[in-house]
Design a protein around this motif. Structure first.
Motif, PDB file in Angstrom:
ATOM      1  N   LEU A 370       0.823  -1.206   0.000  1.00  0.00           N
ATOM      2  CA  LEU A 370       0.000   0.000   0.000  1.00  0.00           C
ATOM      3  C   LEU A 370       0.857   1.256   0.000  1.00  0.00           C
ATOM      4  O   LEU A 370       0.500   2.265  -0.628  1.00  0.00           O
ATOM      5  N   LYS A 371       1.971   1.223   0.677  1.00  0.00           N
ATOM      6  CA  LYS A 371       2.865   2.382   0.702  1.00  0.00           C
ATOM      7  C   LYS A 371       3.311   2.755  -0.699  1.00  0.00           C
ATOM      8  O   LYS A 371       3.391   3.941  -1.046  1.00  0.00           O
ATOM      9  N   HIS A 372       3.592   1.761  -1.524  1.00  0.00           N
ATOM     10  CA  HIS A 372       4.096   2.018  -2.876  1.00  0.00           C
ATOM     11  C   HIS A 372       2.999   1.944  -3.936  1.00  0.00           C
ATOM     12  O   HIS A 372       3.288   2.190  -5.111  1.00  0.00           O
ATOM     13  N   SER A 373       1.773   1.612  -3.541  1.00  0.00           N
ATOM     14  CA  SER A 373       0.657   1.511  -4.486  1.00  0.00           C
ATOM     15  C   SER A 373       1.061   0.674  -5.709  1.00  0.00           C
ATOM     16  O   SER A 373       0.957   1.118  -6.857  1.00  0.00           O
ATOM     17  N   ILE A 374       1.537  -0.519  -5.451  1.00  0.00           N
ATOM     18  CA  ILE A 374       1.932  -1.386  -6.565  1.00  0.00           C
ATOM     19  C   ILE A 374       0.700  -1.729  -7.393  1.00  0.00           C
ATOM     20  O   ILE A 374      -0.445  -1.576  -6.933  1.00  0.00           O
ATOM     21  N   SER A 375       0.917  -2.175  -8.603  1.00  0.00           N
ATOM     22  CA  SER A 375      -0.212  -2.521  -9.473  1.00  0.00           C
ATOM     23  C   SER A 375      -0.880  -3.815  -9.022  1.00  0.00           C
ATOM     24  O   SER A 375      -2.106  -3.882  -8.897  1.00  0.00           O
ATOM     25  N   THR A 376      -0.070  -4.831  -8.774  1.00  0.00           N
ATOM     26  CA  THR A 376      -0.653  -6.110  -8.390  1.00  0.00           C
ATOM     27  C   THR A 376       0.371  -6.968  -7.676  1.00  0.00           C
ATOM     28  O   THR A 376       1.586  -6.787  -7.836  1.00  0.00           O
ATOM     29  N   TYR A 377      -0.143  -7.886  -6.887  1.00  0.00           N
ATOM     30  CA  TYR A 377       0.664  -8.911  -6.237  1.00  0.00           C
ATOM     31  C   TYR A 377       0.204 -10.261  -6.767  1.00  0.00           C
ATOM     32  O   TYR A 377      -0.963 -10.642  -6.633  1.00  0.00           O
ATOM     33  N   LEU A 378       1.114 -10.982  -7.412  1.00  0.00           N
ATOM     34  CA  LEU A 378       0.824 -12.283  -8.006  1.00  0.00           C
ATOM     35  C   LEU A 378       1.216 -13.381  -7.036  1.00  0.00           C
ATOM     36  O   LEU A 378       2.336 -13.375  -6.517  1.00  0.00           O
ATOM     37  N   CYS A 379       0.332 -14.330  -6.804  1.00  0.00           N
ATOM     38  CA  CYS A 379       0.629 -15.381  -5.823  1.00  0.00           C
ATOM     39  C   CYS A 379      -0.054 -16.672  -6.236  1.00  0.00           C
ATOM     40  O   CYS A 379      -0.780 -16.741  -7.236  1.00  0.00           O
ATOM     41  N   GLY A 380       0.169 -17.710  -5.461  1.00  0.00           N
ATOM     42  CA  GLY A 380      -0.422 -19.020  -5.689  1.00  0.00           C
ATOM     43  C   GLY A 380      -0.943 -19.587  -4.382  1.00  0.00           C
ATOM     44  O   GLY A 380      -1.658 -18.939  -3.652  1.00  0.00           O
ATOM     45  N   HIS A 381      -0.608 -20.846  -4.106  1.00  0.00           N
ATOM     46  CA  HIS A 381      -0.814 -21.512  -2.815  1.00  0.00           C
ATOM     47  C   HIS A 381      -2.206 -22.119  -2.623  1.00  0.00           C
ATOM     48  O   HIS A 381      -2.329 -23.216  -2.077  1.00  0.00           O
ATOM     49  N   LEU A 382      -3.269 -21.448  -3.067  1.00  0.00           N
ATOM     50  CA  LEU A 382      -4.611 -21.902  -2.709  1.00  0.00           C
ATOM     51  C   LEU A 382      -5.209 -22.877  -3.717  1.00  0.00           C
ATOM     52  O   LEU A 382      -6.211 -23.524  -3.413  1.00  0.00           O
ATOM     53  N   HIS A 383      -4.664 -22.945  -4.913  1.00  0.00           N
ATOM     54  CA  HIS A 383      -5.166 -23.810  -5.986  1.00  0.00           C
ATOM     55  C   HIS A 383      -6.566 -23.350  -6.433  1.00  0.00           C
ATOM     56  O   HIS A 383      -7.099 -22.364  -5.941  1.00  0.00           O
ATOM     57  N   THR A 384      -7.154 -24.090  -7.322  1.00  0.00           N
ATOM     58  CA  THR A 384      -8.425 -23.668  -7.919  1.00  0.00           C
ATOM     59  C   THR A 384      -9.628 -24.272  -7.219  1.00  0.00           C
ATOM     60  O   THR A 384     -10.756 -23.869  -7.486  1.00  0.00           O
ATOM     61  N   ARG A 385      -9.421 -25.220  -6.336  1.00  0.00           N
ATOM     62  CA  ARG A 385     -10.565 -25.927  -5.764  1.00  0.00           C
ATOM     63  C   ARG A 385     -11.437 -25.032  -4.886  1.00  0.00           C
ATOM     64  O   ARG A 385     -12.583 -25.382  -4.587  1.00  0.00           O
ATOM     65  N   PHE A 386     -10.913 -23.886  -4.451  1.00  0.00           N
ATOM     66  CA  PHE A 386     -11.710 -22.996  -3.615  1.00  0.00           C
ATOM     67  C   PHE A 386     -12.535 -22.010  -4.438  1.00  0.00           C
ATOM     68  O   PHE A 386     -13.355 -21.289  -3.875  1.00  0.00           O
ATOM     69  N   GLY A 387     -12.303 -21.941  -5.742  1.00  0.00           N
ATOM     70  CA  GLY A 387     -13.065 -21.027  -6.579  1.00  0.00           C
ATOM     71  C   GLY A 387     -12.180 -20.353  -7.602  1.00  0.00           C
ATOM     72  O   GLY A 387     -10.943 -20.423  -7.541  1.00  0.00           O
ATOM     73  N   LYS A 388     -12.806 -19.661  -8.546  1.00  0.00           N
ATOM     74  CA  LYS A 388     -12.077 -18.980  -9.610  1.00  0.00           C
ATOM     75  C   LYS A 388     -11.998 -17.476  -9.403  1.00  0.00           C
ATOM     76  O   LYS A 388     -11.366 -16.790 -10.200  1.00  0.00           O
ATOM     77  N   ASN A 389     -12.643 -16.959  -8.386  1.00  0.00           N
ATOM     78  CA  ASN A 389     -12.602 -15.520  -8.114  1.00  0.00           C
ATOM     79  C   ASN A 389     -11.703 -15.218  -6.928  1.00  0.00           C
ATOM     80  O   ASN A 389     -12.049 -14.429  -6.046  1.00  0.00           O
ATOM     81  N   LEU A 390     -10.530 -15.822  -6.909  1.00  0.00           N
ATOM     82  CA  LEU A 390      -9.604 -15.616  -5.804  1.00  0.00           C
ATOM     83  C   LEU A 390      -8.756 -14.376  -6.087  1.00  0.00           C
ATOM     84  O   LEU A 390      -7.545 -14.440  -6.246  1.00  0.00           O
ATOM     85  N   LYS A 391      -9.433 -13.253  -6.148  1.00  0.00           N
ATOM     86  CA  LYS A 391      -8.797 -11.955  -6.331  1.00  0.00           C
ATOM     87  C   LYS A 391      -9.298 -11.015  -5.237  1.00  0.00           C
ATOM     88  O   LYS A 391     -10.395 -11.191  -4.710  1.00  0.00           O
ATOM     89  N   ARG A 392      -8.473 -10.023  -4.945  1.00  0.00           N
ATOM     90  CA  ARG A 392      -8.848  -9.110  -3.861  1.00  0.00           C
ATOM     91  C   ARG A 392      -8.232  -7.746  -4.119  1.00  0.00           C
ATOM     92  O   ARG A 392      -7.050  -7.656  -4.474  1.00  0.00           O
ATOM     93  N   PHE A 393      -9.034  -6.708  -3.969  1.00  0.00           N
ATOM     94  CA  PHE A 393      -8.558  -5.344  -4.138  1.00  0.00           C
ATOM     95  C   PHE A 393      -8.313  -4.740  -2.755  1.00  0.00           C
ATOM     96  O   PHE A 393      -9.211  -4.709  -1.918  1.00  0.00           O
ATOM     97  N   HIS A 394      -7.105  -4.245  -2.532  1.00  0.00           N
ATOM     98  CA  HIS A 394      -6.721  -3.679  -1.243  1.00  0.00           C
ATOM     99  C   HIS A 394      -6.639  -2.167  -1.356  1.00  0.00           C
ATOM    100  O   HIS A 394      -6.046  -1.631  -2.303  1.00  0.00           O
ATOM    101  N   THR A 395      -7.191  -1.478  -0.401  1.00  0.00           N
ATOM    102  CA  THR A 395      -7.093  -0.034  -0.328  1.00  0.00           C
ATOM    103  C   THR A 395      -7.277   0.386   1.122  1.00  0.00           C
ATOM    104  O   THR A 395      -7.514  -0.450   1.999  1.00  0.00           O
ATOM    105  N   LEU A 396      -7.110   1.659   1.385  1.00  0.00           N
ATOM    106  CA  LEU A 396      -7.308   2.200   2.727  1.00  0.00           C
ATOM    107  C   LEU A 396      -8.631   2.964   2.764  1.00  0.00           C
ATOM    108  O   LEU A 396      -8.956   3.700   1.826  1.00  0.00           O
ATOM    109  N   PRO A 397      -9.394   2.864   3.859  1.00  0.00           N
ATOM    110  CA  PRO A 397      -9.166   1.954   4.991  1.00  0.00           C
ATOM    111  C   PRO A 397      -9.675   0.551   4.673  1.00  0.00           C
ATOM    112  O   PRO A 397     -10.475   0.365   3.760  1.00  0.00           O
ATOM    113  N   SER A 398      -9.213  -0.408   5.433  1.00  0.00           N
ATOM    114  CA  SER A 398      -9.631  -1.790   5.234  1.00  0.00           C
ATOM    115  C   SER A 398      -9.610  -2.503   6.573  1.00  0.00           C
ATOM    116  O   SER A 398      -8.894  -2.096   7.495  1.00  0.00           O
ATOM    117  N   GLY A 399     -10.403  -3.556   6.675  1.00  0.00           N
ATOM    118  CA  GLY A 399     -10.501  -4.271   7.935  1.00  0.00           C
ATOM    119  C   GLY A 399      -9.235  -5.042   8.265  1.00  0.00           C
ATOM    120  O   GLY A 399      -8.539  -5.528   7.371  1.00  0.00           O
TER     121      GLY A 399
END
Length: 848
Positions: A370-399
């Motif tokens: 958030l400090k650098h307002s990067i465009s995106t963070y690419l990751c893995g780990h969860l695989h596809t079995r939990f769903g295809k919408n495993l994306k998340r937009f981060h901004t301030l404020p947030s829980g």
């Protein structure tokens, strides 16, 4: 103090496990001192190495200097794994040891290692001054700059199309000795695909090897899997024709299962990975792609455990304060040299942020991004079995603990955008988790076009692909829109100059005949074609790929609805085959199309599990103690008995709804009236709070054991938090807590049936009967079976008992296999207390 000393002495003291005879050394130093004034000793770290390859031994001393010593004999000890370790290459002259008296160390076996005792004589040492602080600082800065140069790489992307670059991401390969088809498909499909796509970078974000047994319960390193990975990647590089320097492979949690130390004998990543082969050091890697005046910064990070535990308690990323500082430095490396509008920042790693812990000082990866307002963070780990919408937009404020939707809390008000050049940019970034190669054969292409970042997830489950189409502008309003795009639209910034054309990258092995852009209007309720424009290939395209463009009047598609217009690219190759891109919504004015997670997607992406562990833990523990202690305290303090007749509607005349809350409390009271059951549960909970749950082998090698409780694994201090929550929370929530409730219901059901039984027989509950053992057994049998048609509640909760036992024994079996332990010796209380307690409760509540 500056200037040379007239003489010096080296006094060795304890450091990093070396059993140095410090007391003897100090006595010798005192004995050799003269009456001259003594300069206060200065501590300095000195590192000695001898041996080659795996037998190389590193020894680190703390060296303290005194004045005017003539000759000192020093003995010290070194632990090694091999008694035949050679010490012949120890320095014989120079600053440290000028005269070695004994070159044949004594060696004896102790606790699985070998203790070498060596004797040295330090005499006629050369003079050396106290170090200059400024010189030391300059040397440290030079070393830091050298480290930065080693981990930074700048690549000039040559050829067209200009201002567009793309990379390929692969994740969760899980090469396994039990599933050779994963590596075989990788060789067959990925090499030709990379040759067709010609990316500027290939990012492999963790879990390169599987590290699991055939039954998926034992998790530790298998060298054969890493050899297969190395051979496969060599073949892939050769097939694709790409430079091996553009490949970056990061470590995942599977790649450090049971690895006690980085660079140790079981750290096969350091031996077989591409990063180690190319001598890339550190947990942070920086790659900058330069193209058409743009700088695209890719920062890779390895946040796996420093001490790799076996699974399942190795699930989270653990970024350190040093890693976060290095990440911060790498993300800001170009800020002073180029305008921020021409820099795109992307980070990649294995763990999603929902499965990343905070550092020791409470900082997190999210804070840096958030400090650098990067465009995106690419990751893995969860695989596809939990769903295809495993994306998340981060901004301030947030829980801090959770986020309900993909774009929860995002403000998108065009009228409130500040167009001032001094306006603070929005703090925001996207997080895109991708599918796995393990089962879904997934691949992702990430493109950056004039600062606009887009991606395409594709899979090879049905074989290779002859054509892949990736629209780079306009962006998908579901997963690619940012708050800053609203400002770009309203303020007409320089970035809107790229709005004049629809653009798409086409990767194919065949010649393309025609390409067209189609835009549909969904306002009538059905998709109605409103634009069908031919696209042409740019003339400056080089050997990297083909970018097709089509001019359009983008202002005509400005709308307050982010999902009114939908874009699709159609391409026809020379064989007549028609290929389409994925249909996706667009919003030229930067409004996001908000979609909701399904419950499984929210479960893995929306909850910050590292932050939730302790609140969940202490809430469950507080609930357990409340269920046990409050009824017991009420029973001890109450003057009137709280009986079944007081909560039964047939006796009290109240409705069932009015009796529900008193009835629930009476059920817990009945558990308190069963002292053996209540005491057994209470003692078990106390045991879980203050004593080890299990002992097990936590590393690949089987000679190291440690114990685990809710605080983590005790390995020179507690580690593996919050990873142990995968054992702790299910046991408390699905075993201990249900056991308390089931025991309470069974004891209260027995009391209720007892009252009912005596009311039918006309006997009083306090009647005294003299019964023989045979009659008692017959009575128990009748109560349990002959009258079982009425005791349906007991039968139902006996089924729940079986479910609890199945859950508990399944978890115990998994832990026994995972940590090579004997349940009788290493986890008797954890494994057997609950089954015995439930069996006793079932038996004792069967009789009237």
């Amino acid at each position: 103090m500056e200037g040379p000393l007239h003489s010096s002495t080296l006094c060795l003291i304890l450091e990093r496990g070396l059993d140095v005879h410090a007391a003897q050394t100090r006595r010798t130093c005192e004995r050799e001192k003269t009456s001259s004034p003594v300069v206060p000793p200065m501590i300095k770290l000195v590192k000695l190495e001898w041996g080659r390859g795996r037998s190389r031994t590193n020894v680190i001393f703390k060296v303290a200097r005194t004045v005017r010593a003539q000759r000192i004999y020093v003995s010290f000890s070194v632990w090694t794994k091999n008694c035949q370790t050679s010490f012949d290459s120890l320095p014989r002259s120079g600053l440290f040891f000028q005269d070695r008296r004994n070159s044949s160390p004594k060696c004896r076996d102790r606790n699985g290692g070998f203790l070498h005792t060596l004797f040295f004589c330090c005499s006629h040492l050369p003079l050396f001054p106290y170090p200059d602080p400024a010189a030391a600082a300059a040397a440290a800065a030079a070393r830091g700059s050298e480290r930065e140069r080693r981990r930074r790489s700048v690549i000039d992307v040559e050829g067209g199309p200009q201002s567009v670059v793309w990379a390929v991401q692969l994740s969760d390969l899980h090469f396994s000795v039990f599933h050779p088809e994963r590596a075989q498909d990788f060789k067959r499909l990925v090499g030709p695909a990379l040759s067709m796509i010609k990316p500027s970078l290939v990012l492999i974000t963790g879990d390169l090897a599987d590290g699991k047994s055939k039954d998926l319960l034992t998790m530790k390193q298998e060298e054969a899997e890493w050899i297969e990975y190395r051979n496969t990647m060599e073949e892939i590089i050769q097939q694709s024709g790409l430079d091996e320097k553009i490949f970056y492979d990061l470590r995942g949690n599977h790649d450090c299962f049971g690895v006690p130390e980085v660079g140790g004998a079981y750290d096969f990543y350091q031996k077989y990975s591409l990063n180690s082969r190319l001598r890339r050091q550190g947990d942070v890697q920086s790659i900058t792609l330069q193209n058409g005046g743009w700088k695209h910064v890719f920062i890779g990070l390895d946040s796996t455990m420093e001490i790799g535990l076996r699974g399942p308690t190795n699930l989270f990323g653990h970024p350190t304060d040093k890693l976060l500082a290095d990440l911060d430095a790498e993300l800001s490396q170009w800020d002073a040299e180029a305008p921020k509008s021409s820099i795109t920042k992307i980070s990649f790693g294995h763990f999603p942020l929902s499965f990343s812990a905070s550092s020791d000082t409470g900082k997190s990866l999210r804070d840096v991004f958030l400090k650098h307002s990067i465009s995106t963070y690419l990751c893995g780990h969860l695989h596809t079995r939990f769903g295809k919408n495993l994306k998340r937009f981060h901004t301030l404020p947030s829980g801090k603990y959770y986020q309900f939707n993909i774009q929860q809390g995002t403000a998108h008000d065009i009228g409130k955008q500040n167009c001032s050049l001094k306006a603070e940019p929005a703090k925001e970034f996207w997080e895109w988790e991708m599918g796995d190669w393990r089962k879904n054969r997934a691949m992702r292409i990430v493109a950056i076009d004039s600062g606009h970042v887009s991606f395409l997830d594709t899979d090879f489950k049905f074989g290779s692909r002859d054509m892949i189409i990736l629209p780079t502008f306009p962006l998908d309003s579901r997963f690619m829109q940012r708050v800053s795009y609203l400002r770009d639209y309203k303020c007409q910034t320089m970035r809107t100059s790229s709005y004049d054309t629809i653009r798409a990258l086409i990767f194919t092995t065949k010649r393309v005949v025609s390409v067209s852009a189609k835009i549909y209007d969904s306002l009538p309720g059905t998709l109605s074609l409103v634009l069908d424009s031919s696209m042409v290939k740019l003339d400056d395209n080089g050997t990297r790929g083909d970018l097709y463009v089509a001019p359009w009047n983008w202002r005509a598609f400005v709308d307050s609805s982010p999902d009114r217009y939908w874009l699709q690219i159609e391409a026809i190759d020379i064989s007549g085959s028609i290929n389409y891109s994925q249909l996706r919504p667009l919003s030229i004015n930067g409004l996001p199309y908000k979609i909701n997670w399904r419950w499984r997607e929210f479960y893995v992406m929306g909850i910050q599990w590292a932050a939730m562990y302790h609140p969940i833990l202490w809430t469950v523990i507080a609930l357990i103690f409340s269920l046990l202690i409050m009824p017991q305290a009420f029973l001890m303090c109450s003057k009137q008995p709280y009986t079944y007749k007081r909560v039964n509607p047939s006796f009290t005349g109240r409705s069932q709804r009015e009796c529900m809350l008193p009835g629930a409390f009476w059920v817990l009271m009945e558990l308190s009236r069963a002292p053996i059951i209540w005491t057994g549960i209470f003692l078990y909970v106390l045991y879980l709070m203050f004593f080890p749950w299990i002992y097990g082998h936590i590393f690949t090698e089987s000679n190291k054991m440690a114990y685990m409780n809710y605080k983590g694994w005790n390995v020179s201090g507690y580690i593996g938090v919050p990873d142990v929550m995968v054992v702790v929370i299910p046991h408390l929530c699905f075993v201990v807590l249900p056991t308390i409730l089931v025991a309470a219901v069974l004891t209260s059901e027995r009391t209720a049936y007892r009252t009912h039984f005596f009311s039918l027989s006309g006997k009083k509950e306090d009647d005294q009967f003299v019964e023989g053992k045979r009659h008692v057994k017959h009575r128990i049998f009748c109560d349990a079976f002959c009258f079982s048609s009425w005791r349906w509640l007991r039968k139902f909760f006996l089924l729940i008992c079986l479910a609890i036992l199945w859950k508990h024994l399944k978890q115990c079996r998994a832990l026994v296999k995972a940590y090579d332990m004997n349940p009788v010796l290493h986890a008797p209380v954890y494994c057997f207390w609950i089954p015995v307690l439930l069996a006793y409760t079932t038996y004792i509540t069967a009789a009237v």
